[in-house]
Scaffold this motif. Sequence first.
Motif, short mmCIF file in Angstrom:
data_model
loop_
_atom_site.label_atom_id
_atom_site.label_comp_id
_atom_site.label_asym_id
_atom_site.label_seq_id
_atom_site.Cartn_x
_atom_site.Cartn_y
_atom_site.Cartn_z
N PRO A 141 0.83 -1.22 0.00
CA PRO A 141 0.00 0.00 0.00
C PRO A 141 0.86 1.27 0.00
N ILE A 142 0.26 2.36 -0.39
CA ILE A 142 0.92 3.66 -0.31
C ILE A 142 0.94 4.09 1.15
N MET A 143 2.11 4.45 1.61
CA MET A 143 2.30 4.87 2.99
C MET A 143 2.59 6.37 3.04
N ILE A 144 2.61 6.94 4.23
CA ILE A 144 2.84 8.38 4.40
C ILE A 144 4.21 8.78 3.84
N ASP A 145 5.21 7.91 3.97
CA ASP A 145 6.55 8.21 3.44
C ASP A 145 6.51 8.34 1.92
N ASP A 146 5.69 7.51 1.27
CA ASP A 146 5.54 7.58 -0.18
C ASP A 146 4.94 8.93 -0.58
N CYS A 147 3.90 9.34 0.13
CA CYS A 147 3.23 10.61 -0.16
C CYS A 147 4.18 11.78 0.07
N GLU A 148 4.98 11.68 1.11
CA GLU A 148 5.93 12.75 1.43
C GLU A 148 7.00 12.87 0.33
N ALA A 149 7.54 11.74 -0.12
CA ALA A 149 8.57 11.76 -1.16
C ALA A 149 8.01 12.33 -2.46
N ALA A 150 6.80 11.90 -2.84
CA ALA A 150 6.17 12.39 -4.06
C ALA A 150 5.86 13.88 -3.94
N SER A 151 5.37 14.32 -2.79
CA SER A 151 5.04 15.72 -2.58
C SER A 151 6.28 16.60 -2.68
N ARG A 152 7.36 16.15 -2.08
CA ARG A 152 8.62 16.91 -2.11
C ARG A 152 9.10 17.08 -3.56
N GLN A 153 9.08 15.99 -4.33
CA GLN A 153 9.56 16.05 -5.72
C GLN A 153 8.62 16.89 -6.60
N LEU A 154 7.31 16.70 -6.42
CA LEU A 154 6.35 17.47 -7.22
C LEU A 154 6.44 18.97 -6.91
N THR A 155 6.63 19.33 -5.65
CA THR A 155 6.77 20.73 -5.27
C THR A 155 7.95 21.36 -6.00
N TYR A 156 9.06 20.64 -6.04
CA TYR A 156 10.25 21.13 -6.74
C TYR A 156 9.98 21.29 -8.24
N VAL A 157 9.39 20.28 -8.87
CA VAL A 157 9.11 20.32 -10.30
C VAL A 157 8.11 21.43 -10.63
N PHE A 158 7.08 21.59 -9.82
CA PHE A 158 6.08 22.64 -10.06
C PHE A 158 6.71 24.03 -9.99
N GLU A 159 7.66 24.20 -9.08
CA GLU A 159 8.35 25.48 -8.96
C GLU A 159 9.18 25.75 -10.21
N VAL A 160 9.91 24.75 -10.67
CA VAL A 160 10.75 24.90 -11.86
C VAL A 160 9.89 25.13 -13.11
N GLU A 161 8.78 24.41 -13.23
CA GLU A 161 7.91 24.49 -14.40
C GLU A 161 6.85 25.59 -14.30
N ASN A 162 6.85 26.33 -13.20
CA ASN A 162 5.92 27.45 -13.00
C ASN A 162 4.45 27.02 -13.02
N VAL A 163 4.14 25.93 -12.33
CA VAL A 163 2.77 25.44 -12.21
C VAL A 163 2.11 26.16 -11.04
N GLY A 164 0.97 26.78 -11.30
CA GLY A 164 0.27 27.54 -10.26
C GLY A 164 -0.63 26.66 -9.40
N TYR A 165 -0.46 26.77 -8.10
CA TYR A 165 -1.31 26.09 -7.13
C TYR A 165 -1.07 26.74 -5.78
N GLU A 166 -2.02 26.62 -4.87
CA GLU A 166 -1.87 27.18 -3.52
C GLU A 166 -1.37 26.13 -2.54
N ARG A 167 -1.95 24.93 -2.64
CA ARG A 167 -1.62 23.87 -1.70
C ARG A 167 -1.62 22.54 -2.45
#
Length: 162
Positions: free
Chosen positions: A43-69
């Motif tokens: 199953p997907i665990m909290i550590d998986d969500c954290e790792a994906a969130s950290r990477q997506l946050t970085y990519v969204f910043e580089v690619e200029n993707v707009g979101y609040e949360r």
Amino acid sequence: MTLEQLITQTLAGLNYELVDVERSGNGLMTVFIDHIDFEAGKPIMIDDCEAASRQLTYVFEVENVGYERLEVSSPGMNRPLRKLSDYARFAGLEANIKLKLSVDGRKNFTGKLQEVNEGADESAQLGLVFEHEGAEQLLEFGLADVDKARLVPVYNFKGKQK
């Protein structure tokens, strides 16, 4: 590159697959993930969500993707079915299917997903066996015909057996 393609590519590098993306009016973006190697049953665990969130946050910043949360989550027990591979993976399980157009005056069906032929493409016919007026019937539909589809949750509470 679309947002879904960007997220899919980013998650693939972490060995996750994109299940769904939801955006709400208040700037919330929710990304549902699962393991690419879903046969392992892990199953997907909290550590998986954290790792994906950290990477997506970085990519969204580089690619200029707009979101609040950003929220990253498992697909849950009532997992959405969006791709042909989802229907193949969950064949034999019960699902709720809502069609875009009505069939015999109905759009909503609940029943057991049928096997998907190996090598089938996106235009393949899918099947759902459901009960209507005391008899089992087969609903055949294409992926393009589906408005929404979700697995029916199966709760297995462990406890005292009588």
